[in-house]
Design a protein around this motif. Structure first.
Motif, PDB file in Angstrom:
ATOM      1  N   GLN A 185      -2.771   3.579  -2.936  1.00  0.00           N
ATOM      2  CA  GLN A 185      -2.654   2.770  -4.139  1.00  0.00           C
ATOM      3  C   GLN A 185      -2.195   1.381  -3.721  1.00  0.00           C
ATOM      4  O   GLN A 185      -1.307   1.241  -2.874  1.00  0.00           O
ATOM      5  CB  GLN A 185      -1.618   3.363  -5.103  1.00  0.00           C
ATOM      6  CG  GLN A 185      -2.149   4.401  -6.062  1.00  0.00           C
ATOM      7  CD  GLN A 185      -1.136   4.701  -7.157  1.00  0.00           C
ATOM      8  OE1 GLN A 185       0.072   4.507  -6.994  1.00  0.00           O
ATOM      9  NE2 GLN A 185      -1.632   5.180  -8.293  1.00  0.00           N
ATOM     10  N   THR A 197     -11.860  -1.748  -1.591  1.00  0.00           N
ATOM     11  CA  THR A 197     -11.476  -1.625  -2.997  1.00  0.00           C
ATOM     12  C   THR A 197     -12.725  -1.529  -3.854  1.00  0.00           C
ATOM     13  O   THR A 197     -13.852  -1.656  -3.365  1.00  0.00           O
ATOM     14  CB  THR A 197     -10.664  -2.847  -3.449  1.00  0.00           C
ATOM     15  OG1 THR A 197     -11.540  -3.989  -3.530  1.00  0.00           O
ATOM     16  CG2 THR A 197      -9.535  -3.146  -2.471  1.00  0.00           C
ATOM     17  N   VAL A 234       0.002  -1.403 -10.515  1.00  0.00           N
ATOM     18  CA  VAL A 234      -1.037  -0.840  -9.661  1.00  0.00           C
ATOM     19  C   VAL A 234      -2.306  -1.674  -9.804  1.00  0.00           C
ATOM     20  O   VAL A 234      -2.805  -1.868 -10.919  1.00  0.00           O
ATOM     21  CB  VAL A 234      -1.318   0.632 -10.023  1.00  0.00           C
ATOM     22  CG1 VAL A 234      -2.475   1.168  -9.188  1.00  0.00           C
ATOM     23  CG2 VAL A 234      -0.071   1.476  -9.812  1.00  0.00           C
ATOM     24  N   LEU A 286       0.847  -1.195   0.000  1.00  0.00           N
ATOM     25  CA  LEU A 286       0.000   0.000   0.000  1.00  0.00           C
ATOM     26  C   LEU A 286       0.881   1.244   0.000  1.00  0.00           C
ATOM     27  O   LEU A 286       1.797   1.361   0.824  1.00  0.00           O
ATOM     28  CB  LEU A 286      -0.911   0.000   1.242  1.00  0.00           C
ATOM     29  CG  LEU A 286      -1.809  -1.219   1.452  1.00  0.00           C
ATOM     30  CD1 LEU A 286      -2.695  -1.015   2.681  1.00  0.00           C
ATOM     31  CD2 LEU A 286      -2.662  -1.505   0.239  1.00  0.00           C
ATOM     32  N   ARG A 287       0.576   2.159  -0.894  1.00  0.00           N
ATOM     33  CA  ARG A 287       1.376   3.381  -1.006  1.00  0.00           C
ATOM     34  C   ARG A 287       0.447   4.598  -1.092  1.00  0.00           C
ATOM     35  O   ARG A 287      -0.421   4.636  -1.978  1.00  0.00           O
ATOM     36  CB  ARG A 287       2.267   3.314  -2.246  1.00  0.00           C
ATOM     37  CG  ARG A 287       3.261   2.154  -2.198  1.00  0.00           C
ATOM     38  CD  ARG A 287       4.099   2.097  -3.460  1.00  0.00           C
ATOM     39  NE  ARG A 287       4.957   0.907  -3.459  1.00  0.00           N
ATOM     40  CZ  ARG A 287       5.684   0.522  -4.506  1.00  0.00           C
ATOM     41  NH1 ARG A 287       5.670   1.248  -5.630  1.00  0.00           N
ATOM     42  NH2 ARG A 287       6.418  -0.558  -4.435  1.00  0.00           N
ATOM     43  N   VAL A 333      -0.185  -1.717  -4.826  1.00  0.00           N
ATOM     44  CA  VAL A 333       0.863  -2.007  -5.804  1.00  0.00           C
ATOM     45  C   VAL A 333       1.421  -3.403  -5.548  1.00  0.00           C
ATOM     46  O   VAL A 333       1.755  -3.747  -4.393  1.00  0.00           O
ATOM     47  CB  VAL A 333       1.997  -0.961  -5.707  1.00  0.00           C
ATOM     48  CG1 VAL A 333       3.091  -1.277  -6.733  1.00  0.00           C
ATOM     49  CG2 VAL A 333       1.447   0.441  -5.932  1.00  0.00           C
ATOM     50  N   ARG A 343      -6.518   7.193   1.804  1.00  0.00           N
ATOM     51  CA  ARG A 343      -6.528   6.769   0.408  1.00  0.00           C
ATOM     52  C   ARG A 343      -5.147   6.224   0.054  1.00  0.00           C
ATOM     53  O   ARG A 343      -4.117   6.828   0.389  1.00  0.00           O
ATOM     54  CB  ARG A 343      -6.881   7.944  -0.492  1.00  0.00           C
ATOM     55  CG  ARG A 343      -7.021   7.554  -1.959  1.00  0.00           C
ATOM     56  CD  ARG A 343      -7.474   8.737  -2.788  1.00  0.00           C
ATOM     57  NE  ARG A 343      -7.550   8.390  -4.196  1.00  0.00           N
ATOM     58  CZ  ARG A 343      -7.935   9.233  -5.134  1.00  0.00           C
ATOM     59  NH1 ARG A 343      -8.286  10.486  -4.808  1.00  0.00           N
ATOM     60  NH2 ARG A 343      -7.988   8.849  -6.402  1.00  0.00           N
ATOM     61  N   ASP A 385      -5.243  -1.115  -7.741  1.00  0.00           N
ATOM     62  CA  ASP A 385      -6.463  -0.346  -7.489  1.00  0.00           C
ATOM     63  C   ASP A 385      -6.133   0.905  -6.691  1.00  0.00           C
ATOM     64  O   ASP A 385      -5.084   1.003  -6.052  1.00  0.00           O
ATOM     65  CB  ASP A 385      -7.477  -1.202  -6.702  1.00  0.00           C
ATOM     66  CG  ASP A 385      -8.866  -0.596  -6.691  1.00  0.00           C
ATOM     67  OD1 ASP A 385      -9.172   0.237  -7.567  1.00  0.00           O
ATOM     68  OD2 ASP A 385      -9.657  -0.943  -5.788  1.00  0.00           O
ATOM     69  N   GLU A 386      -7.041   1.867  -6.762  1.00  0.00           N
ATOM     70  CA  GLU A 386      -7.075   2.998  -5.836  1.00  0.00           C
ATOM     71  C   GLU A 386      -8.053   2.614  -4.733  1.00  0.00           C
ATOM     72  O   GLU A 386      -9.227   2.330  -5.007  1.00  0.00           O
ATOM     73  CB  GLU A 386      -7.555   4.254  -6.556  1.00  0.00           C
ATOM     74  CG  GLU A 386      -6.627   4.723  -7.657  1.00  0.00           C
ATOM     75  CD  GLU A 386      -5.446   5.517  -7.122  1.00  0.00           C
ATOM     76  OE1 GLU A 386      -5.520   5.950  -5.949  1.00  0.00           O
ATOM     77  OE2 GLU A 386      -4.463   5.700  -7.860  1.00  0.00           O
TER      78      GLU A 386
END
Length: 453
Positions: A51, A85, A60, A36-37, A53, A49, A62-63
């Protein structure tokens, strides 16, 4: 106790707006930081929030939104991350794959709730209620599961355990000074305490038949002669055209079973072949299947055709059939919209219904719910209910030990020996709550759970 990081989808797979993924265990935050980033565990219980990865490919997935719950203040009692997600099949699977590549393993069925039990966040009864709530198919099932999840049954059992401890305390003087003729506690006081414990155990056990029926659904078998309107009534109670309906006697050759909800309670509704003497081989097999269902029935709905004319020649067969039924019987006269005949057979407290006009169906639904679940209706949603065979078996063990305690005192058995029965009764209650629960019991409890729970 396993504490390695586990991950699973907590929502059903398929087309949806959102999906929820859970990550729990020692090192869960380290795993999340690799996928998670940006990953921000502080402040806890705050949504960020991120991304998602894949740690190996950098792709990537999902956001998403992520929230951290440091142990022990989490559902499992461990460090836990919940990731929201987008829904569907591909995106949640890609996020789970990224977390697995980051060091988590796929969770076993019910493993999150099992860890909650092992870390003292839930007892076994609450864990079972969690599964029952997820599986609930009727309002009554959901209400009972919520009541058990809120420790209704657990609290009652803890009070029973305290009563057993108090009863043992009353005979402590006899244990410490066995040679004294008369201790400071009158035998009448011990007897009163024993009676109170026994009665409370009996009250709980009395809810078991309807409680187990509530969890499984009451088996309601519709029976009667051919062409008595059984299949039409089956469809009307079910609310859909499931059974084939014709005016040809013997149309239904096999039992048809379906789940339905009547007055908020679950029923397993069974339409059976008409009961009569027949030379047709297939129909005879269907009638034999009908009799097997009738032997297992919780409740029988016996149909008579109100517009069919005289039934005098069928009385001996009908009376013999009714004499063989052990379950409660609700009598119903079908086809009430047709002209009634003066010589039709009558039953006390029978209900006349018409599936054409709907007359009598509401009264029939109420009667069926009252007959199958009368005790639960009387208790309401306040009193705890025994809903599983495991519960009933443990309470029966406790009651047997409590009765053995009294018999031992009546036979002048030494006080220290009589007290062992009270400790065995407490052990049975401890097993029920899950104070000390063997792995094989936990395996059975969580076997039916979904993966993400």
């Amino acid at each position: 106790m396993l504490s390695d990081p586990i991950v699973a989808l907590a929502t059903p797979p398929g087309r949806s707006a959102l999906a929820l993924i859970r990550l729990s265990g020692r090192g869960a935050f380290d795993v999340a930081a690799r996928a998670l980033r940006p990953f921000r565990p502080e402040p806890p219980r705050t949504v960020h929030r991120v991304q998602v990865v894949h740690p190996a490919t950098g792709e990537v997935g999902d956001e998403a939104l992520a929230a951290c719950f440091p142990g022990p203040r989490s559902y499992t009692g461990e460090d836990l991350v919940e990731i929201s997600t987008h829904g569907g099949l591909l995106v949640p699977a890609a996020v789970v794959a990224a977390l697995a590549a980051a060091g988590a393993r796929p969770a076993a069925p019910g493993e999150f709730t099992r860890r909650a039990v092992l870390h003292g966040k839930l007892d076994v009864l609450q864990a079972e209620a969690t599964g029952d709530l997820i599986d609930a198919g009727s309002p009554a099932q959901a209400r009972q599961a919520l009541q058990q999840l809120d420790r209704g049954l657990s609290s009652r059992l803890e009070r029973l355990r305290a009563d057993l401890l108090e009863l043992e305390a009353l005979i402590a003087y006899d244990i410490d000074f066995p040679d004294e003729d008369e201790g400071p506690v009158a035998p009448e006081r011990v007897e009163a305490a024993w009676t109170a414990v026994r009665d409370r155990l009996r009250q709980l056990l009395a809810t078991a038949p309807e409680g187990e029926r509530l969890r499984e659904g009451a088996l309601l078998v519709i029976a009667g002669r051919p062409n008595a309107g059984k299949s039409s009534l089956f469809n009307a109670l079910l609310g859909t055209e499931r059974a084939i309906v014709t005016d040809v006697p013997g149309t239904t050759r096999d039992a048809i079973e379906a789940h339905t909800v009547l007055e908020g309670f679950p029923f397993r509704l069974v339409d059976t072949a008409g009961l009569r003497a027949s030379d047709d081989r297939v129909e005879k097999i269907g009638i034999e299947v009908s009799r097997k269902y009738l032997a297992a029935a919780d409740l029988v709905l016996f149909c008579e055709d109100e517009g069919a004319g005289s039934r005098e020649r069928y009385r001996p067969e009908r009376d013999q059939f009714l004499a063989e039924i052990k379950a409660p019987v609700v009598f119903v006269h079908t086809k009430a919209d047709l002209p009634a005949h003066a010589d039709r057979p009558t039953f006390q407290q029978s209900i006349s219904v018409s599936v054409v006009t709907g007359d009598g169906l509401a009264d029939l639904r109420r009667r069926l719910a009252e007959t199958a679940f009368g005790r639960l209706l009387a208790l309401g949603d306040v009193e705890p209910v025994v809903t599983r065979a495991r519960h009933r078996t443990a309470l029966e063990r406790a009651l047997a030990e409590v009765n053995a305690f009294r018999n031992s005192r009546a036979n002048c058995v030494e006080a220290a020996a009589t007290a062992t029965h009270l400790r065995a009764a407490m052990g049975a209650l401890d097993d029920l709550i899950g104070v000390v629960t063997p792995d094989d019991v936990l395996d059975r409890v969580f076997a039916s759970f979904c993966i993400g729970k």
